[in-house]
Motif scaffolding. Structure first.
Motif, short mmCIF file in Angstrom:
data_model
loop_
_atom_site.label_atom_id
_atom_site.label_comp_id
_atom_site.label_asym_id
_atom_site.label_seq_id
_atom_site.Cartn_x
_atom_site.Cartn_y
_atom_site.Cartn_z
N THR A 231 0.84 -1.19 0.00
CA THR A 231 0.00 0.00 0.00
C THR A 231 0.87 1.24 0.00
O THR A 231 2.01 1.22 0.48
N SER A 232 0.33 2.33 -0.54
CA SER A 232 1.06 3.60 -0.59
C SER A 232 0.92 4.35 0.73
O SER A 232 -0.05 4.17 1.48
N ASP A 233 1.89 5.20 0.99
CA ASP A 233 1.91 6.02 2.20
C ASP A 233 2.00 7.49 1.80
O ASP A 233 3.04 7.96 1.35
N TYR A 234 0.87 8.21 1.95
CA TYR A 234 0.84 9.62 1.57
C TYR A 234 0.86 10.55 2.79
O TYR A 234 0.53 11.72 2.67
N VAL A 235 1.25 9.99 3.94
CA VAL A 235 1.54 10.83 5.10
C VAL A 235 3.04 11.06 5.17
O VAL A 235 3.51 11.94 5.89
N GLY A 236 3.81 10.31 4.39
CA GLY A 236 5.26 10.44 4.36
C GLY A 236 5.70 11.44 3.32
O GLY A 236 5.11 12.52 3.16
N GLN A 237 6.72 11.07 2.54
CA GLN A 237 7.27 12.00 1.56
C GLN A 237 6.41 12.11 0.32
O GLN A 237 6.41 13.14 -0.35
N ASP A 238 5.68 11.05 -0.03
CA ASP A 238 4.84 11.09 -1.23
C ASP A 238 3.59 11.92 -0.98
O ASP A 238 3.08 12.00 0.15
N MET A 254 -7.96 1.11 4.11
CA MET A 254 -9.20 1.87 4.21
C MET A 254 -8.99 3.15 5.02
O MET A 254 -9.48 4.23 4.65
N TYR A 255 -8.24 3.06 6.10
CA TYR A 255 -7.99 4.22 6.95
C TYR A 255 -7.28 5.32 6.16
O TYR A 255 -7.69 6.49 6.20
N ASP A 256 -6.23 4.95 5.44
CA ASP A 256 -5.48 5.96 4.69
C ASP A 256 -6.30 6.51 3.53
O ASP A 256 -6.12 7.68 3.14
N TYR A 257 -7.17 5.71 2.97
CA TYR A 257 -8.03 6.23 1.90
C TYR A 257 -8.95 7.32 2.45
O TYR A 257 -9.12 8.37 1.81
N LEU A 258 -9.53 7.09 3.60
CA LEU A 258 -10.46 8.07 4.16
C LEU A 258 -9.79 9.41 4.39
O LEU A 258 -10.42 10.46 4.24
N TRP A 259 -8.49 9.40 4.74
CA TRP A 259 -7.79 10.65 5.07
C TRP A 259 -6.76 11.03 4.02
O TRP A 259 -5.85 11.81 4.29
N ARG A 260 -6.90 10.50 2.81
CA ARG A 260 -5.89 10.77 1.77
C ARG A 260 -5.76 12.24 1.45
O ARG A 260 -4.68 12.72 1.08
N TRP A 261 -6.86 13.00 1.57
CA TRP A 261 -6.81 14.43 1.25
C TRP A 261 -6.37 15.28 2.44
O TRP A 261 -5.95 16.42 2.27
N ASP A 262 -6.50 14.76 3.65
CA ASP A 262 -6.24 15.58 4.83
C ASP A 262 -4.77 15.93 4.99
O ASP A 262 -4.43 17.04 5.41
N THR A 263 -3.87 14.99 4.68
CA THR A 263 -2.45 15.18 4.94
C THR A 263 -1.91 16.47 4.32
O THR A 263 -1.12 17.18 4.94
N ASP A 264 -2.34 16.77 3.10
CA ASP A 264 -1.87 17.99 2.43
C ASP A 264 -3.01 18.98 2.19
O ASP A 264 -2.87 19.88 1.37
N ARG A 288 1.37 16.96 9.74
CA ARG A 288 0.92 16.99 8.35
C ARG A 288 -0.56 16.68 8.31
O ARG A 288 -1.01 15.58 8.01
N ARG A 289 -1.36 17.68 8.63
CA ARG A 289 -2.81 17.50 8.73
C ARG A 289 -3.49 18.86 8.62
O ARG A 289 -2.91 19.90 8.90
N SER A 290 -4.75 18.81 8.24
CA SER A 290 -5.47 20.03 7.87
C SER A 290 -5.62 21.01 9.02
O SER A 290 -5.56 22.23 8.81
N ASP A 291 -5.83 20.53 10.26
CA ASP A 291 -6.05 21.48 11.34
C ASP A 291 -4.79 22.28 11.67
O ASP A 291 -4.87 23.43 12.12
N VAL A 292 -3.62 21.70 11.42
CA VAL A 292 -2.37 22.44 11.61
C VAL A 292 -2.27 23.56 10.57
O VAL A 292 -1.94 24.71 10.90
N TYR A 293 -2.58 23.24 9.31
CA TYR A 293 -2.54 24.27 8.26
C TYR A 293 -3.59 25.35 8.54
O TYR A 293 -3.36 26.53 8.26
N GLN A 294 -4.73 24.93 9.08
CA GLN A 294 -5.78 25.90 9.41
C GLN A 294 -5.29 26.90 10.45
O GLN A 294 -5.56 28.11 10.36
N LYS A 295 -4.53 26.43 11.43
CA LYS A 295 -3.98 27.33 12.44
C LYS A 295 -2.95 28.29 11.82
O LYS A 295 -2.90 29.48 12.17
N LEU A 296 -2.14 27.77 10.90
CA LEU A 296 -1.18 28.64 10.21
C LEU A 296 -1.91 29.70 9.39
O LEU A 296 -1.47 30.85 9.34
N LEU A 297 -3.00 29.29 8.75
CA LEU A 297 -3.79 30.26 7.99
C LEU A 297 -4.37 31.32 8.91
O LEU A 297 -4.44 32.50 8.55
#
Length: 451
Positions: A231-238, A254-264, A288-297
Motif C-alpha cells: 500500500t502507498s503512504d501519503y503521510v510520508g514523503q509522497d 481503508m484508513y489511509d483512503y479516508l484521510w488521503r486528502w487531509d495530509t496535504d 501533516r494534517r489540515s487542522d495544523v494548516y488551518q492554524k497557520l492560515l
C-alpha cells in the motif's frame, strides 16, 4: 477509542444547557470550540460561548444493526477510530479529520461515496437538537426541524446526538486514476458511473476527481477490497494529489483512503512549504494534517502576512476564493471552461453527488447527478479585492447553471436571492417555532452579514 456512554452524554447536555442560560439575552450564541472549518469572517463578541465539552465522542455502537449514536462535536477522525475496528464506517466521511458530525450535517459535508450515499444527513436516522428555546428536541426524517436542519449552520440549533447508519467495509481500497482529455466525456462517464456503480466492468464504491487544467481531468475510482498487498503512504514523503497524475492504479488501507486528502489539505499545504521535499523531511508526520494548516492560515489572517509580502513585492491585493459549488453534471463542462477563464485557479476538486430526496434548506433535485467543484486559494485582483469580485462572479455563474453554493465561506447574495436559493421562508417558519425569542442568529446574517 472508548465509548462515551449515555450517562456521561446526559451530563454534557446539562452542562451545555447551563452555559446557554449564562449567555446574556441579545448576545450572539456561538459554540466555544477551538477548531473550525468555516472560512467566513464574523463580528467579534465578548459573550461566553456554549460549553460543548463532553459532547465530542461516540456514545454507543450497535454492530449488528450497523448504527452508532454519536455526539454532535465528535470529529470524523474520532468517529472512524471507533467504528473501523468493527469493519464499519459512516456512509459519508468528509475529507478533513476535524470536521465534526454535527458540522457535516448542518453544513453539508461531502465525499467520494456521495454519488451513491448522498450527503451525511441522508444517513441520519434521528437526532437531538438543542434549540434556541433552550430545549433538546428529538427529531427524525419528516419532522420539520430535521428536514430544515441540513445547511442551517446553527441558525436552528445544534445537534447534540445523532444516530447514523454505518456501512461495512473491508481493509483495503483499490484505486484507478482514469484520465480524460475532454470535459464532455468526463461528464458523460460520471453519469454512467452514478447510474451503474461500475466502470469497465469493475464495481465502483468511491468516486471523485481532479481538474488539473483544461484537457487534463482525472476520475479516481475506488473499489473496496479484501485483497492485501503493498500500500502507498501519503503521510510520508509522497503526496497524494500528485500521484493521480503519476500512476494509473494504487492501493491504500481503508484508513489511509479516508484521510488521503487531509495530509496535504488537498493541495493547499504547498502554501506553507510542506510539499517542498527538504521542508517535508523535517516536518513532523503528526503535523501533516489540515487542522495544523488551518492554524497557520489563522496566523496569516491575524497578522496579514501574505498581504504585507504582496505590498512589499508590488503585487496586486489578493482575493480569497475558497468555495464549493454544485452544478448538474451536464453543466460541468461549461462551468470548468468558464472558471478557468474567469478565475484561473487550478486544480479543482470534483465530487459527484446524488441526493435521495429534496431538502428544504438546500433544494437539490432528487435523483439528479450533480458535481461538486471545490477550489481553494487566492487570486490577485487589486484594490477591488475586499468587494469579492471573483466570488460574486462565481455566485452569478453557478445560479445561471442551475447550481448551488455551499455556505461555509463568504457569500454575497442579496436577501431575496438568498431566500429563493436556500428556502428562506421555510427556515424562518421553523426558526419561529423552535426559537420563539429569536436568540439564534439567522442563516442569512451568519452567511452574508458575517454575524
Amino acid at each position: 477509542m472508548s465509548l462515551r456512554g449515555w450517562s456521561a452524554h446526559d451530563v454534557a447536555v446539562e452542562r451545555l444547557r447551563a452555559s446557554y442560560d449564562a449567555i446574556p439575552a441579545g448576545a450572539p450564541v456561538r459554540l466555544a470550540k477551538k477548531t473550525s472549518n468555516l472560512f467566513r469572517p464574523r463580528a467579534a463578541t465578548d459573550a461566553p460561548g456554549l460549553d460543548v465539552s463532553g459532547l465530542d465522542g461516540v456514545i454507543a455502537i450497535d454492530v449488528d444493526a450497523r448504527t452508532a449514536d454519536v455526539q454532535g462535536m465528535c470529529t470524523y477522525e474520532d468517529l472512524v477510530d471507533a467504528t473501523l475496528p468493527h469493519g464499519l464506517i459512516p456512509y459519508v466521511v468528509p475529507q478533513l479529520r476535524t470536521i465534526t458530525l454535527g458540522g457535516a450535517v448542518t453544513g453539508l459535508g461531502i465525499e467520494s461515496t456521495s454519488f451513491r450515499n448522498g450527503l451525511p444527513h441522508e444517513s441520519v436516522l434521528e437526532m437531538d437538537v438543542f434549540t434556541g428555546a433552550g430545549e433538546v428536541v428529538t427529531c427524525a426524517p419528516g419532522d420539520d426541524l430535521f428536514d430544515a436542519f441540513p445547511n442551517s449552520y446553527g441558525s436552528l440549533g445544534y445537534a447534540t446526538r445523532l444516530r447514523i447508519r454505518l456501512e461495512a467495509v473491508p481493509a483495503y481500497v483499490a484505486l484507478r486514476h482514469v484520465r480524460f482529455d475532454d470535459a464532455e466525456l468526463l461528464a458523460k462517464t460520471i453519469t454512467e458511473i452514478t447510474e451503474t456503480a461500475s466502470y469497465d466492468g469493475v464495481r465502483v464504491d468511491g468516486l471523485d476527481g481532479v481538474a488539473f487544467e483544461p484537457g487534463e481531468y482525472y476520475l479516481t475510482l475506488a473499489t473496496w477490497t479484501e485483497d492485501g498487498g503493498a500500500t502507498s503512504d501519503y503521510v510520508g514523503q509522497d503526496i497524494y494529489f500528485k500521484s493521480i497524475q503519476q500512476r494509473e492504479t494504487d492501493r491504500l488501507s481503508m484508513y489511509d483512503y479516508l484521510w488521503r486528502w487531509d495530509t496535504d489539505w488537498f493541495w493547499c499545504s504547498g502554501a506553507f512549504g510542506a510539499q517542498n521535499p527538504r521542508i517535508r523531511r523535517i516536518w513532523p508526520r503528526r503535523w501533516r494534517r489540515s487542522d495544523v494548516y488551518q492554524k497557520l492560515l489563522g496566523l496569516d489572517r491575524r497578522f496579514s502576512i501574505a498581504d504585507r509580502l504582496d505590498r512589499r513585492a508590488g503585487r496586486p491585493l489578493r482575493e480569497r476564493v475558497i468555495q464549493d459549488i454544485e452544478v448538474p453534471v451536464a453543466n460541468l463542462p461549461a462551468f470548468l471552461e468558464w472558471f478557468d477563464d474567469a478565475v484561473g485557479m487550478r486544480p479543482v476538486w470534483l465530487c459527484p453527488l446524488v441526493s435521495t430526496r429534496e431538502w428544504a434548506s438546500y433544494p437539490l433535485e432528487p435523483g439528479q447527478t450533480y458535481v461538486n467543484a471545490g477550489f481553494w486559494g487566492t487570486v490577485h485582483v487589486g484594490p477591488d479585492a475586499p468587494n469579492g469580485p471573483r466570488n460574486r462572479a462565481i455566485e452569478t455563474k453557478v445560479l445561471e447553471l442551475d447550481g448551488h453554493k455551499s455556505l461555509y465561506s463568504e457569500a454575497f447574495y442579496d436577501r431575496e436571492t438568498f431566500d429563493q436559493l436556500y428556502g428562506g421562508a421555510n427556515l424562518a417558519a421553523v426558526k419561529g417555532r423552535y426559537d420563539p425569542q429569536d436568540r439564534l442568529t439567522t442563516l442569512y446574517d451568519k452567511a452574508v452579514k458575517r454575524r
